[in-house]
Design a protein around this motif. Structure first.
Motif, PDB file in Angstrom:
ATOM      1  N   ASP A 124       0.794  -1.227   0.000  1.00  0.00           N
ATOM      2  CA  ASP A 124       0.000   0.000   0.000  1.00  0.00           C
ATOM      3  C   ASP A 124       0.831   1.284   0.000  1.00  0.00           C
ATOM      4  O   ASP A 124       0.288   2.382   0.129  1.00  0.00           O
ATOM      5  CB  ASP A 124      -0.960   0.023   1.201  1.00  0.00           C
ATOM      6  CG  ASP A 124      -2.099  -0.974   1.010  1.00  0.00           C
ATOM      7  OD1 ASP A 124      -2.314  -1.392  -0.145  1.00  0.00           O
ATOM      8  OD2 ASP A 124      -2.754  -1.333   2.011  1.00  0.00           O
ATOM      9  N   PHE A 125       2.155   1.138  -0.062  1.00  0.00           N
ATOM     10  CA  PHE A 125       2.942   2.374  -0.177  1.00  0.00           C
ATOM     11  C   PHE A 125       3.995   2.215  -1.265  1.00  0.00           C
ATOM     12  O   PHE A 125       4.314   1.106  -1.692  1.00  0.00           O
ATOM     13  CB  PHE A 125       3.582   2.745   1.166  1.00  0.00           C
ATOM     14  CG  PHE A 125       4.897   2.040   1.469  1.00  0.00           C
ATOM     15  CD1 PHE A 125       6.110   2.683   1.247  1.00  0.00           C
ATOM     16  CD2 PHE A 125       4.928   0.746   1.969  1.00  0.00           C
ATOM     17  CE1 PHE A 125       7.319   2.052   1.530  1.00  0.00           C
ATOM     18  CE2 PHE A 125       6.129   0.105   2.262  1.00  0.00           C
ATOM     19  CZ  PHE A 125       7.332   0.764   2.035  1.00  0.00           C
ATOM     20  N   GLY A 126       4.489   3.345  -1.728  1.00  0.00           N
ATOM     21  CA  GLY A 126       5.537   3.331  -2.737  1.00  0.00           C
ATOM     22  C   GLY A 126       6.510   4.470  -2.495  1.00  0.00           C
ATOM     23  O   GLY A 126       6.262   5.354  -1.673  1.00  0.00           O
ATOM     24  N   VAL A 127       7.630   4.423  -3.199  1.00  0.00           N
ATOM     25  CA  VAL A 127       8.654   5.453  -3.072  1.00  0.00           C
ATOM     26  C   VAL A 127       8.997   5.934  -4.476  1.00  0.00           C
ATOM     27  O   VAL A 127       9.154   5.116  -5.390  1.00  0.00           O
ATOM     28  CB  VAL A 127       9.923   4.902  -2.382  1.00  0.00           C
ATOM     29  CG1 VAL A 127      10.858   6.035  -2.014  1.00  0.00           C
ATOM     30  CG2 VAL A 127       9.575   4.099  -1.140  1.00  0.00           C
ATOM     31  N   ALA A 128       9.089   7.240  -4.661  1.00  0.00           N
ATOM     32  CA  ALA A 128       9.325   7.820  -5.982  1.00  0.00           C
ATOM     33  C   ALA A 128      10.294   8.991  -5.874  1.00  0.00           C
ATOM     34  O   ALA A 128      10.567   9.462  -4.763  1.00  0.00           O
ATOM     35  CB  ALA A 128       7.992   8.314  -6.552  1.00  0.00           C
ATOM     36  N   PRO A 129      10.767   9.478  -7.027  1.00  0.00           N
ATOM     37  CA  PRO A 129      11.550  10.729  -6.972  1.00  0.00           C
ATOM     38  C   PRO A 129      10.652  11.839  -6.430  1.00  0.00           C
ATOM     39  O   PRO A 129       9.428  11.792  -6.618  1.00  0.00           O
ATOM     40  CB  PRO A 129      11.883  11.012  -8.443  1.00  0.00           C
ATOM     41  CG  PRO A 129      11.700   9.721  -9.156  1.00  0.00           C
ATOM     42  CD  PRO A 129      10.669   8.944  -8.392  1.00  0.00           C
ATOM     43  N   LEU A 130      11.233  12.820  -5.772  1.00  0.00           N
ATOM     44  CA  LEU A 130      10.444  13.954  -5.291  1.00  0.00           C
ATOM     45  C   LEU A 130       9.864  14.700  -6.492  1.00  0.00           C
ATOM     46  O   LEU A 130      10.402  14.606  -7.591  1.00  0.00           O
ATOM     47  CB  LEU A 130      11.350  14.892  -4.487  1.00  0.00           C
ATOM     48  CG  LEU A 130      11.675  14.405  -3.080  1.00  0.00           C
ATOM     49  CD1 LEU A 130      12.887  15.143  -2.534  1.00  0.00           C
ATOM     50  CD2 LEU A 130      10.476  14.579  -2.147  1.00  0.00           C
ATOM     51  N   PRO A 131       8.769  15.442  -6.287  1.00  0.00           N
ATOM     52  CA  PRO A 131       8.218  16.226  -7.395  1.00  0.00           C
ATOM     53  C   PRO A 131       9.180  17.348  -7.819  1.00  0.00           C
ATOM     54  O   PRO A 131      10.145  17.647  -7.113  1.00  0.00           O
ATOM     55  CB  PRO A 131       6.946  16.825  -6.796  1.00  0.00           C
ATOM     56  CG  PRO A 131       6.654  16.031  -5.572  1.00  0.00           C
ATOM     57  CD  PRO A 131       7.966  15.557  -5.063  1.00  0.00           C
ATOM     58  N   ALA A 132       8.865  17.958  -8.964  1.00  0.00           N
ATOM     59  CA  ALA A 132       9.685  19.068  -9.469  1.00  0.00           C
ATOM     60  C   ALA A 132       8.786  20.258  -9.761  1.00  0.00           C
ATOM     61  O   ALA A 132       7.558  20.145  -9.728  1.00  0.00           O
ATOM     62  CB  ALA A 132      10.408  18.638 -10.736  1.00  0.00           C
ATOM     63  N   GLY A 133       9.403  21.389 -10.083  1.00  0.00           N
ATOM     64  CA  GLY A 133       8.655  22.556 -10.541  1.00  0.00           C
ATOM     65  C   GLY A 133       8.089  22.244 -11.925  1.00  0.00           C
ATOM     66  O   GLY A 133       8.412  21.203 -12.512  1.00  0.00           O
ATOM     67  N   GLU A 134       7.262  23.156 -12.468  1.00  0.00           N
ATOM     68  CA  GLU A 134       6.555  22.872 -13.724  1.00  0.00           C
ATOM     69  C   GLU A 134       7.481  22.406 -14.843  1.00  0.00           C
ATOM     70  O   GLU A 134       7.223  21.413 -15.500  1.00  0.00           O
ATOM     71  CB  GLU A 134       5.765  24.102 -14.196  1.00  0.00           C
ATOM     72  CG  GLU A 134       4.642  24.521 -13.247  1.00  0.00           C
ATOM     73  CD  GLU A 134       3.743  23.378 -12.768  1.00  0.00           C
ATOM     74  OE1 GLU A 134       3.364  22.537 -13.602  1.00  0.00           O
ATOM     75  OE2 GLU A 134       3.440  23.324 -11.546  1.00  0.00           O
ATOM     76  N   ASP A 135       8.585  23.113 -15.067  1.00  0.00           N
ATOM     77  CA  ASP A 135       9.488  22.667 -16.133  1.00  0.00           C
ATOM     78  C   ASP A 135      10.861  22.257 -15.582  1.00  0.00           C
ATOM     79  O   ASP A 135      11.860  22.305 -16.285  1.00  0.00           O
ATOM     80  CB  ASP A 135       9.614  23.727 -17.239  1.00  0.00           C
ATOM     81  CG  ASP A 135       9.681  25.126 -16.646  1.00  0.00           C
ATOM     82  OD1 ASP A 135       9.845  25.229 -15.403  1.00  0.00           O
ATOM     83  OD2 ASP A 135       9.586  26.105 -17.400  1.00  0.00           O
ATOM     84  N   GLY A 136      10.877  21.851 -14.317  1.00  0.00           N
ATOM     85  CA  GLY A 136      12.145  21.423 -13.716  1.00  0.00           C
ATOM     86  C   GLY A 136      12.275  19.910 -13.663  1.00  0.00           C
ATOM     87  O   GLY A 136      11.390  19.183 -14.112  1.00  0.00           O
ATOM     88  N   GLU A 137      13.395  19.463 -13.142  1.00  0.00           N
ATOM     89  CA  GLU A 137      13.665  18.030 -12.960  1.00  0.00           C
ATOM     90  C   GLU A 137      13.653  17.747 -11.465  1.00  0.00           C
ATOM     91  O   GLU A 137      14.098  18.586 -10.683  1.00  0.00           O
ATOM     92  CB  GLU A 137      15.063  17.684 -13.482  1.00  0.00           C
ATOM     93  CG  GLU A 137      15.236  17.807 -14.984  1.00  0.00           C
ATOM     94  CD  GLU A 137      14.453  16.729 -15.709  1.00  0.00           C
ATOM     95  OE1 GLU A 137      14.436  15.587 -15.207  1.00  0.00           O
ATOM     96  OE2 GLU A 137      13.838  17.044 -16.754  1.00  0.00           O
ATOM     97  N   PRO A 138      13.190  16.545 -11.056  1.00  0.00           N
ATOM     98  CA  PRO A 138      13.226  16.240  -9.619  1.00  0.00           C
ATOM     99  C   PRO A 138      14.655  16.296  -9.077  1.00  0.00           C
ATOM    100  O   PRO A 138      15.602  15.978  -9.806  1.00  0.00           O
ATOM    101  CB  PRO A 138      12.714  14.791  -9.539  1.00  0.00           C
ATOM    102  CG  PRO A 138      12.312  14.387 -10.899  1.00  0.00           C
ATOM    103  CD  PRO A 138      12.712  15.442 -11.874  1.00  0.00           C
TER     104      PRO A 138
END
Ligand code: GLC
Length: 428
Positions: free
Chosen positions: A286-300
């Motif tokens: 029930d959980f997962g791990v991902a890259p953090l979010p980024a700004g609209e046109d940025g990279e995590p």
């Protein structure tokens, strides 16, 4: 009987003399280690392994405060007093420039052949300008996004890839969950005034194309529109999707809320993976791990963290202490810690180890995040790094508590950083 008794006494004397002698010869080493998540238990296990191989050495494991800043003050006090109390120190990736004068050159104790398979950039990070290796790479870190897959499914949402999506989804889930659970939060992270906040801030800035506070070439890049936008956004989370108490929260505080099933999203380091697997609040799937979010046109961007093992110049047993540091950083121990505590190895080959990948699949899934993790400006600022970080987290903390606005914080930050370092101001 009369003849046997004296023989007994002689034997007992011989034996006790022997044991006494053995004890007198035993060397005691103390290692100061972190105690976050499951890490301390693995250090104790590794110490047992070392003692089995070296019966002449007794290893005492000392835990240290969770806050990196408090740990550094404690270590500096010991070093400045030239104390021999601790032989092996767990050193943050940002500290070699601050502590190098207090640590021995491990190359003088045979470390050369052992650093070979470790990530080059960590070895470089731990090497002084004059080529001394002041710490063995031990484990690496990068900031990650933990999310509740079951709740994303329930509300028909995807894993967020931008900060705006995270904000929106956290709000939707939180509003829904609060109907039954008033303690439910949208997004928890580290907002206390300490090193961990600097790590979060660097992630906001870098992922929104606002630079890395101070560039590796020594240009201060804090006061720009990108950083203003993301800092104002993050400040808006406090008291909304993020509890107001975030301004007093460190890693373990965020984890406690997440661990109890009371948060949709959490920013944390990989160690929280293994402890989350053990929670009763929700199932592992029930959980997962991902890259953090980024700004609209940025990279995590995940901040590069991690810890190393240095030997004190004031140790009474530098040779044995170096042996212990090298053993703790060995493939055998790193593998055990990767499996039991999801602590990232610094030995590249271990990212292909089947048993490790089975226990901690994030090491394979998020390999790119780990090798592209964004360093804090500690190499370029050297011994000044703590003061740099202090300026960053203090100014941002005042924004999070509502004492000042985002723009003023960036303006003050820029001025103070320039005052401290003498570096130029510039654009990222
Ligand atoms: C983690 C990181 C470390 C960082 C600290 C901040 O322990 O590994 O590099 O300084 O968090 O809280």
């Amino acid at each position: 009987m009369k003849k046997i008794l004296p023989l007994f006494i002689v034997l007992a004397l011989v034996l006790s003399f022997g044991v006494g002698n053995l004890q007198a010869e035993q060397i005691e080493l103390a290692i100061a280690s972190g105690a976050v998540g499951a890490e301390l238990a693995t250090v104790e296990r590794a110490a047992e392994m070392f003692m089995e191989e070296h019966p002449d050495i007794r290893v005492v494991v000392r835990d240290t405060p969770d806050s990196a800043d408090e740990r550094l003050s404690l270590f500096l006090q010991l070093f400045e007093a030239r104390s021999s109390e601790i032989d092996v120190f767990q050193i943050d990736v940002i500290w070699p420039g601050i502590l190098e004068d207090h640590l021995i050159d491990l190359y003088e104790y045979g470390a050369e052949e052992y650093v070979a398979g470790h990530f080059e950039r960590i070895v470089e990070n731990n090497t002084t300008a004059d080529g001394r290796l002041v710490a063995m790479p031990w484990f690496s870190d990068a900031g990650l996004l933990y999310y509740r897959q079951d709740l994303l499914d329930e509300y028909g949402l995807e894993v967020p890839t931008t900060w705006s999506e995270l904000e929106e989804y956290a709000g939707i889930i939180m509003d829904g969950e609060r109907e039954n659970n008033p303690d439910f939060e949208g997004f928890v992270w580290q907002g206390n005034a300490y090193e961990g906040l600097t790590c979060n801030v660097l992630e906001w800035f870098a992922s929104n194309q606002g630079g890395t506070i101070i560039s590796p070439e020594g240009v201060i890049t804090v006061n720009n529109e990108r950083n203003h936008e993301i800092l104002a956004k993050a400040a808006g989370w406090v008291g909304d999707i993020t509890p107001s108490g975030v301004t007093a929260m460190m890693e373990e505080d965020a984890r406690a809320i997440w661990h109890d099933g009371n948060a949709a999203f959490m920013r944390n380091w990989p160690y929280a993976f293994s402890t989350t697997m053990d929670t009763d609040a929700f199932a592992p799937e029930d959980f997962g791990v991902a890259p953090l979010p980024a700004g609209e046109d940025g990279e995590p961007a995940g901040t590069l963290g991690g810890w190393n093992l240095g030997v004190s110049r004031y140790s009474d047993h530098p040779e044995e202490a170096a042996k212990l540091a090298i053993f703790m950083a060995s493939e055998e121990v790193q593998k055990m810690r990767a499996i039991d505590a999801s602590l990232n190895p610094t030995i590249e080959a271990l990212y292909e180890d089947e048993e490790i990948l089975e226990a901690s699949p994030l090491f394979g899934d998020l390999y790119d995040v780990f090798i592209n993790a964004v360093p804090r400006p500690s190499t370029i600022t050297g011994a000044d790094y703590s003061a740099v970080s202090n300026i960053v987290y203090s100014e941002v903390h005042a924004v999070l508590t509502g004492e000042q606005d985002a723009l003023s914080a960036l303006e003050y930050m820029e001025l103070e950083l320039q005052d401290l370092t003498g570096f130029e101001l510039g654009q990222p």
